[in-house]
Design a protein around this motif. Sequence first.
Motif, PDB file in Angstrom:
ATOM      1  N   UNK A   1     -61.705 -68.751  23.463  1.00 38.52           N
ATOM      2  CA  UNK A   1     -60.883 -69.769  24.216  1.00 38.52           C
ATOM      3  C   UNK A   1     -61.985 -70.787  24.991  1.00 38.52           C
ATOM      4  N   UNK A   2     -63.004 -70.375  25.200  1.00 38.36           N
ATOM      5  CA  UNK A   2     -64.012 -71.069  25.908  1.00 38.36           C
ATOM      6  C   UNK A   2     -64.437 -72.219  24.886  1.00 38.36           C
ATOM      7  N   UNK A   3     -64.573 -71.779  23.725  1.00 41.61           N
ATOM      8  CA  UNK A   3     -65.471 -72.684  22.547  1.00 41.61           C
ATOM      9  C   UNK A   3     -64.407 -73.636  22.132  1.00 41.61           C
ATOM     10  N   UNK A   4     -63.093 -73.194  22.212  1.00 39.57           N
ATOM     11  CA  UNK A   4     -62.000 -74.211  21.908  1.00 39.57           C
ATOM     12  C   UNK A   4     -61.911 -75.358  22.874  1.00 39.57           C
ATOM     13  N   UNK A   5     -61.854 -74.868  24.280  1.00 44.49           N
ATOM     14  CA  UNK A   5     -61.752 -75.888  25.394  1.00 44.49           C
ATOM     15  C   UNK A   5     -62.737 -76.538  25.259  1.00 44.49           C
ATOM     16  N   UNK A   6     -63.975 -76.158  24.981  1.00 42.23           N
ATOM     17  CA  UNK A   6     -65.409 -76.924  25.145  1.00 42.23           C
ATOM     18  C   UNK A   6     -65.114 -78.075  23.883  1.00 42.23           C
ATOM     19  N   UNK A   7     -64.542 -77.675  22.825  1.00 41.41           N
ATOM     20  CA  UNK A   7     -64.459 -78.731  21.645  1.00 41.41           C
ATOM     21  C   UNK A   7     -63.346 -79.678  21.969  1.00 41.41           C
ATOM     22  N   UNK A   8     -62.244 -79.288  22.679  1.00 36.82           N
ATOM     23  CA  UNK A   8     -61.438 -80.311  23.064  1.00 36.82           C
ATOM     24  C   UNK A   8     -62.021 -81.181  24.162  1.00 36.82           C
ATOM     25  N   UNK A   9     -63.050 -80.910  24.935  1.00 35.59           N
ATOM     26  CA  UNK A   9     -63.581 -81.912  26.070  1.00 35.59           C
ATOM     27  C   UNK A   9     -64.784 -82.496  25.282  1.00 35.59           C
ATOM     28  N   UNK A  10     -65.136 -82.272  23.989  1.00 37.97           N
ATOM     29  CA  UNK A  10     -66.104 -83.003  23.268  1.00 37.97           C
ATOM     30  C   UNK A  10     -67.402 -82.408  23.713  1.00 37.97           C
ATOM     31  N   UNK A  11     -67.483 -81.023  24.000  1.00 42.40           N
ATOM     32  CA  UNK A  11     -68.878 -80.600  24.196  1.00 42.40           C
ATOM     33  C   UNK A  11     -69.287 -80.160  22.895  1.00 42.40           C
ATOM     34  N   UNK A  12     -68.799 -79.599  22.051  1.00 47.27           N
ATOM     35  CA  UNK A  12     -69.096 -79.191  20.548  1.00 47.27           C
ATOM     36  C   UNK A  12     -69.431 -80.262  19.673  1.00 47.27           C
ATOM     37  N   UNK A  13     -70.589 -80.977  19.973  1.00 44.19           N
ATOM     38  CA  UNK A  13     -70.910 -81.948  19.142  1.00 44.19           C
ATOM     39  C   UNK A  13     -72.532 -81.940  19.023  1.00 44.19           C
ATOM     40  N   UNK A  14     -72.929 -82.936  17.960  1.00 45.16           N
ATOM     41  CA  UNK A  14     -74.244 -82.901  17.661  1.00 45.16           C
ATOM     42  C   UNK A  14     -75.394 -83.255  18.901  1.00 45.16           C
ATOM     43  N   UNK A  15     -74.545 -83.580  19.988  1.00 48.43           N
ATOM     44  CA  UNK A  15     -75.293 -83.879  21.125  1.00 48.43           C
ATOM     45  C   UNK A  15     -76.004 -82.542  22.042  1.00 48.43           C
ATOM     46  N   UNK A  16     -75.506 -81.514  21.703  1.00 45.25           N
ATOM     47  CA  UNK A  16     -75.447 -80.296  22.324  1.00 45.25           C
ATOM     48  C   UNK A  16     -75.869 -79.399  21.732  1.00 45.25           C
ATOM     49  N   UNK A  17     -76.558 -78.323  22.245  1.00 41.58           N
ATOM     50  CA  UNK A  17     -77.151 -77.215  21.809  1.00 41.58           C
ATOM     51  C   UNK A  17     -76.660 -75.938  22.664  1.00 41.58           C
ATOM     52  N   UNK A  18     -75.990 -75.074  21.845  1.00 38.18           N
ATOM     53  CA  UNK A  18     -75.626 -73.705  22.490  1.00 38.18           C
ATOM     54  C   UNK A  18     -76.344 -72.555  22.065  1.00 38.18           C
ATOM     55  N   UNK A  19     -76.545 -71.660  22.941  1.00 37.83           N
ATOM     56  CA  UNK A  19     -77.170 -70.041  22.757  1.00 37.83           C
ATOM     57  C   UNK A  19     -75.834 -69.370  23.176  1.00 37.83           C
ATOM     58  N   UNK A  20     -75.374 -68.338  22.526  1.00 34.72           N
ATOM     59  CA  UNK A  20     -74.295 -67.338  22.803  1.00 34.72           C
ATOM     60  C   UNK A  20     -75.189 -66.136  22.984  1.00 34.72           C
ATOM     61  N   UNK A  21     -74.971 -65.570  24.101  1.00 31.00           N
ATOM     62  CA  UNK A  21     -75.659 -64.318  24.425  1.00 31.00           C
ATOM     63  C   UNK A  21     -74.757 -62.980  24.066  1.00 31.00           C
ATOM     64  N   UNK A  22     -73.550 -63.253  23.794  1.00 29.83           N
ATOM     65  CA  UNK A  22     -72.611 -62.148  23.473  1.00 29.83           C
ATOM     66  C   UNK A  22     -73.100 -61.629  22.191  1.00 29.83           C
ATOM     67  N   UNK A  23     -73.050 -60.198  21.946  1.00 28.38           N
ATOM     68  CA  UNK A  23     -73.581 -59.557  20.770  1.00 28.38           C
ATOM     69  C   UNK A  23     -72.281 -59.537  19.636  1.00 28.38           C
ATOM     70  N   UNK A  24     -71.173 -59.815  20.375  1.00 31.67           N
ATOM     71  CA  UNK A  24     -70.122 -59.725  19.134  1.00 31.67           C
ATOM     72  C   UNK A  24     -69.617 -61.238  18.679  1.00 31.67           C
ATOM     73  N   UNK A  25     -70.772 -62.095  18.996  1.00 24.34           N
ATOM     74  CA  UNK A  25     -70.366 -63.550  18.734  1.00 24.34           C
ATOM     75  C   UNK A  25     -69.878 -63.563  16.947  1.00 24.34           C
ATOM     76  N   UNK A  26     -70.619 -62.839  16.257  1.00 24.35           N
ATOM     77  CA  UNK A  26     -70.295 -62.954  14.771  1.00 24.35           C
ATOM     78  C   UNK A  26     -69.016 -62.529  14.400  1.00 24.35           C
ATOM     79  N   UNK A  27     -68.099 -62.023  14.977  1.00 26.66           N
ATOM     80  CA  UNK A  27     -66.870 -61.532  14.716  1.00 26.66           C
ATOM     81  C   UNK A  27     -65.640 -62.430  14.949  1.00 26.66           C
ATOM     82  N   UNK A  28     -66.024 -63.628  15.551  1.00 27.14           N
ATOM     83  CA  UNK A  28     -65.111 -64.631  15.903  1.00 27.14           C
ATOM     84  C   UNK A  28     -64.972 -65.542  14.560  1.00 27.14           C
ATOM     85  N   UNK A  29     -63.525 -66.135  14.563  1.00 28.24           N
ATOM     86  CA  UNK A  29     -63.473 -66.995  13.378  1.00 28.24           C
ATOM     87  C   UNK A  29     -63.809 -68.452  13.961  1.00 28.24           C
TER      88      UNK A  29
END
Length: 877
Positions: free
Chosen positions: A220-248
């Motif tokens: 949900x956080x990633x979807x809402x970040x995409x909606x406010x244009x945070x998921x673009x080529x101007x930003x770099x994210x580091x995800x600390x959750x070890x279950x990050x790979x199970x998401x679609x």
Amino acid sequence: MLPSIIKVWIVGWCQISVCLASVYQRREYRIGGLFNDPVHQAAFELALMEKEDWEQPFQLMADSFNVSLYSSLESRRAVCALIKRGVVGIFGPSSHFTSNYIQSMCDSKEIPQIETHYATKIYRNRCSVNLHPYTEEIAQFFVHLIRSYNWENVIILFEDDESLRRIAPLLRLNIDYGINLVFRQLELDSSGSYREVLTSIKKMPDAHILLECSIDILEDVLKQAQQVALLSDNYKFIITNLDFGILDLEPFQYGGTNITGIRMFDPLDETVVAFQRQIQKTLQTDENAGEPKMRLSTALVIDGVNMFHQVIKELDSFPSAVEAQSLDCQDTQAWKFGYTIANQIKGKEFMGITKRILFDFEGFRRDFKLEVISLTNEGLIKVGQWDTTTKQLTVERQHVPSLDATETEFNIFNRTFSIAIVLTAPYAMLKETTDQLTGNDRFEGFCIDVIEELSAILKFNYTFVVQHDGKNGNFNRSTNQWDGVIRAIIDKKADLAITDLTITSERENAVDFTMPFMNLGIRILYRKPEPVPPSLFMFTSPFSTGVWLMLGVAYILVSIFIFIMGRLSPSEWNNPFPCIEEPEYLVNQFSIRNSLWYTIGGLLQQGSELAPISISTRTASGFWWFFVLIIVASYTANLAAFLTVETLVTPFKNIDELARQTEIKYGAKKLGATENFFRDSNISTHQRVYTYMKQHPGYMVMENEEGVRRVEAENYAYLMESTSIEYVTQRHCSLSHVGGLLDDKGYGIAMEKNSPYRNELSSKVIKLQETGVLNQLKDKWWKEKRGGSTCSAKSEESEAEALDLQNVGGVFLVLFLGAFLGFLGSFLEMIFGMYRKCRREDASFANCLKKELRFFVKFKETVKNVQTLESDEKAQM
């Protein structure tokens, strides 16, 4: 044709019988589980089912409870029920609210506990282990990654207080490296979303974001970040959750955002997917919900079951290695095999879904590998692997910026260490030689050889540095400063320190330690006990007072039984005049005096002129003679031991007796670990000892050698570590230890806090233990070198002990059983004899029996008149 069918049928039934017999003989070990997630519970039970093998001599049985995350009372009831059923281990609960409470219960009962959730504290030397990767190790990777990216400003998004605790180690980015950190909490706005806080981040000039939140809200956080244009080529994210790979992540992979994360395993691995499908089938979930992906917590449960099965399998191969036991929460009894299983888990390496599993002595998981993953237009791909042991990132795809070489040079190979030592025999000593020696060649000893062995395995170089103040390391509470080798480590004057340095919680706050290379405890050094002069009544020593009393009771009772049996049995009433066929009266040889004389003659193996005639008296006599045979043989054998072995006596036998007496002075090394042990102990006896030492500072010594000299010259007892006492008593034949160990601890190699070399050194120390090298080195320096064989030839004879009822109680039981059987036989003989006599004389059996019993109770009469029953009845009429 028919015989071959019969043969096949017989062979088949034989195989079935063998299988049934093996199943019947299989040992069952019950493993408990406390889960709040049905997926974890299903994974736990399925993993145990997969380990079912009819050919192995044991079976693991699942016994799981569904408990609340927040109810300690509910969890306590479940744990009490499990330990009542005799579990050999408990999984869970995976809850921060109840875990510490359940851990304390498992520690008190010494039941191994396997945790799979994030935890910051597991008490040292306890029964708990945590399969979850140690967060401090994970944080080191993110520090390394952020520095390699050359980020000067980082926005840290966290979910709640738990998330904040996870990322607390990242504060070193600001403290040590000057990187600016901005913390923002993911708080829900009035619409129930995170867009408000995400929008505020978008207005900031910084484009580097580290996101720490649970997997439940991450999508949900990633979807809402995409909606406010945070998921673009101007930003770099580091995800600390070890279950990050199970998401679609398909909706986000084309936005151009650089998203980097980590995982322990590939959730799309065929084996992992197959197991997850079994879980879904067990839970009857919707098969159209998409491809199943396993979470880390589920994989850790499966790995924990496999790890526990491997340990039980190894321990079960030894006789009486593990035995389940029912315990009660209301008492203080603990399971004696708990620490054995926990130590086996902590001391071995396992492989599972999450790859290598290795624990440190605190129960935290160390030395694991993390897969570095990145989101690209092709989807989520593995771009490298981080090894927490070497602190190196192996880049497989050039999607992550290469790391600075200076940051990855944590490999121990070919490094040169400065190692602090203290000149204490036999750990480190100057060589006794007339040659001029320099450098490391000047030293020898146990610790010197240990470093040499480690160097040969890990291929590092070293230089020994002598700690001139001769102190291991004590904390001054008034100045809040350390001294000794601990101070040398803190001031970076030495990279490592090895000596008789005890691992304590206070020292662990300042430095890190490897796994212990030697286990020990505190004992009392005192003069050898002196022989006691023989006593005038030493002939009574072979038996305890209780045995002598029971022997007297047995003599009286058996005499009375034989007297009664002689009166009851018709065969014991004899004709005093053999020449007269029909005498007027009969006599009985077993009067009370004769019975006492008969039994005492048998006891003293002299016999008597009396000889039993009836079956009952002979039966009782046989059991009495058997009893006498065993008693006399035991007395003779133990008397020989008392006459040949000197009885030794010490003024005290343990620390309690030492603390209560006032004649013998005692002390310990001043400001040493032994004194600190008594200072911090909550046991009343230990507190009394510490108070005594504080009140008598003159009894404290600065060096162990001074304490040994005082023991030899004065009426003085010295509290000292058991390994040092063992070394001293091999060379000072007049000294010995008194009592058992007062505690259990170990010596370790010290190094600076969060040292990258600790895990590698610890693993090799364990290898030296497993291969027996450390035992060989100890025998070399304790029993061979520097006069080690001086006292070995003078073996101490064990003191003879009086036999008590536990030693000879069985023969008393056999005697009383024989006496009872004889008594019962004599009564039956009387009944049968009276019955035959009544039939022969055609008299009433009841009158006959009454007359016989009336005569029986007249114990003073030993002569029985002979008359027919008919005449007796007529006389009565």
